[in-house]
Design a protein around this motif. Structure first.
Motif, PDB file in Angstrom:
ATOM      1  N   LYS A  26       0.851  -1.269  -0.048  1.00 14.03           N
ATOM      2  CA  LYS A  26       0.135   0.088  -0.062  1.00 14.03           C
ATOM      3  C   LYS A  26       0.855   1.269   0.111  1.00 14.03           C
ATOM      4  N   ARG A  27       2.042   1.114   0.797  1.00 17.23           N
ATOM      5  CA  ARG A  27       2.727   2.447   0.879  1.00 17.23           C
ATOM      6  C   ARG A  27       3.802   2.580  -0.413  1.00 17.23           C
ATOM      7  N   ASN A  28       4.281   1.436  -0.732  1.00 18.68           N
ATOM      8  CA  ASN A  28       5.535   1.408  -1.606  1.00 18.68           C
ATOM      9  C   ASN A  28       5.456   0.934  -3.138  1.00 18.68           C
ATOM     10  N   GLY A  29       3.891   0.859  -3.465  1.00 20.24           N
ATOM     11  CA  GLY A  29       3.509   0.269  -4.612  1.00 20.24           C
ATOM     12  C   GLY A  29       4.007   1.391  -5.680  1.00 20.24           C
ATOM     13  N   ARG A  30       4.662   0.951  -6.867  1.00 21.74           N
ATOM     14  CA  ARG A  30       4.889   1.804  -7.919  1.00 21.74           C
ATOM     15  C   ARG A  30       3.818   2.593  -8.546  1.00 21.74           C
ATOM     16  N   TRP A  31       2.827   1.748  -8.586  1.00 18.19           N
ATOM     17  CA  TRP A  31       1.583   2.096  -9.306  1.00 18.19           C
ATOM     18  C   TRP A  31       0.321   2.398  -8.561  1.00 18.19           C
ATOM     19  N   ALA A  32      -0.446   3.220  -9.112  1.00 21.90           N
ATOM     20  CA  ALA A  32      -1.610   3.495  -7.929  1.00 21.90           C
ATOM     21  C   ALA A  32      -2.656   2.263  -8.086  1.00 21.90           C
ATOM     22  N   HIS A  33      -2.875   1.433  -8.727  1.00 28.87           N
ATOM     23  CA  HIS A  33      -3.625   0.116  -8.914  1.00 28.87           C
ATOM     24  C   HIS A  33      -2.868  -0.843  -8.041  1.00 28.87           C
ATOM     25  N   THR A  34      -1.707  -0.830  -7.943  1.00 29.14           N
ATOM     26  CA  THR A  34      -0.795  -1.845  -6.792  1.00 29.14           C
ATOM     27  C   THR A  34      -1.294  -1.263  -5.435  1.00 29.14           C
TER      28      THR A  34
END
Length: 350
Positions: A312-320
């Protein structure tokens, strides 16, 4: 018994050491990055997903479970796949480690031999001092240990080449008998590695390097002791600090596998400790990897929750990041965390 939908999509998947991708089902656009058995166009058959590996020549294999029977052709095919990936990763790691150790030993000898030539003059006087004896003895012993370590590295590289990890299955054909015979040869050689303690030898080589470094430090301090004791005290203090730091970061791995200071020496010391302290009849992890997996199993729920929080904090994409937030909310609303929930069973989180 019939196979479930999940196992119809995937029989097994294993990533190469150079990639972190795992394909959970047939994905024609990513066949070059994943090694696994996937459903082939032919009903009831599986084939290797990775084009380019030696085992790909075996083509399609039958479904390993049909009713109550086990198709041994598929079993041996799976053995080829798993053993090839295991040996490739293991031998690549060993080979890279030996290359680094050979380079270090070469640099060590290049430094100590000229210094030993210089300090040997201290023994040519009528009455050599005790510091002169200590200095030359330490440097000579360190040089011998370094050369011995380099010799063992060369021997180990030859021994690993004799195993022929990459070519064990190269001569096998599509016939089940040939695949089975190649599997027997690989298992025979794999057990030979364990029986004759080659992994222990590979883990023990750094000990010789560390001993040679200690000898170099003793020789350097002894050499400076007769010239300028103030400088010798400074060098001695720095050497003791480095030694204490190295000892602490190495020994902590034997008690806490989560520490990031894993080295071949730490693995070797853990195995020695296990052999010396394990009570008879009581099962304990035999390696740091097994101890780590035991610790992970005891913290599955906690690690699952923290993993989705990290996503939730470190995903590179908004979807992830949205998927991580949805999974976190589902974990929070569930009384039972872990792999039994529907988050990891294939349902959609968002």
């Amino acid at each position: 018994m019939g196979r479930t939908d999940d196992t119809d999509q995937l029989y097994s998947a294993r990533t190469r050491p150079s990639t972190a991708a795992v394909r959970l089902g047939p994905d024609p656009s990513n066949t070059a990055d994943t090694v696994g058995l996937i459903r082939s166009p032919q009903p009831g058959a599986y084939e290797f997903a990775d084009r380019g590996h030696p085992e790909d020549r075996f083509g399609a294999f039958p479904d390993p479970v049909e009713g109550d029977d086990v198709d041994m052709t598929a079993v041996w095919a799976a053995y080829v796949q798993e053993a090839s990936a295991f040996d490739q990763e293991r031998f690549t790691r060993w080979s890279q480690r030996l290359d680094v150790q050979l380079l270090f030993n070469g640099l060590y000898v290049a430094v100590t031999v000229p210094l030993l030539t210089e300090t040997s003059n201290l023994l040519k006087v009528d009455e050599p001092t005790r510091a002169a004896y200590v200095t030359n003895t330490a440097l000579a012993v360190g040089t011998i240990l370094s050369v011995t370590s380099a010799t063992l590295c060369l021997h180990c590289k030859h021994w690993l080449e004799g195993y022929k990890a990459e070519g064990l299955f190269r001569g096998a054909t599509e016939r089940a008998e040939s695949i089975q015979q190649a599997s027997r040869l690989r298992q025979y050689r794999h057990e030979g590695l364990q029986k004759f303690l080659l992994p222990y030898i590979l883990d023990a080589i750094p000990l010789l390097i560390y001993y040679s470094l200690v000898c170099f430090a003793v020789g350097l301090v002894g050499f400076l002791w007769g010239l300028a004791r103030f400088i010798a005290f400074i060098v001695l203090g720095l050497c003791l600090v480095v030694l204490l730091m190295h000892f602490t970061t190495t020994i902590v791995q034997c008690f806490n596998p989560q520490a990031p200071y894993r080295t071949p020496l730490a693995s070797f010391l853990y195995r020695v400790r296990h052999r010396m302290s394990a009570p008879k009849g009581q099962s304990r992890p035999r390696s740091l990897e097994e101890r780590e997996m035991q610790d992970i199993r005891a913290k599955e729920a906690e690690l699952d929750s923290k993993a989705v929080q990290w996503l939730k904090r470190n995903g590179r994409w908004a979807h992830t990041r949205q998927m991580g937030a949805a999974a976190e909310a589902r974990f929070a609303s569930s009384e039972k965390l872990g792999y039994e929930g529907d988050i990891l069973s294939g349902s959609t989180c968002v």
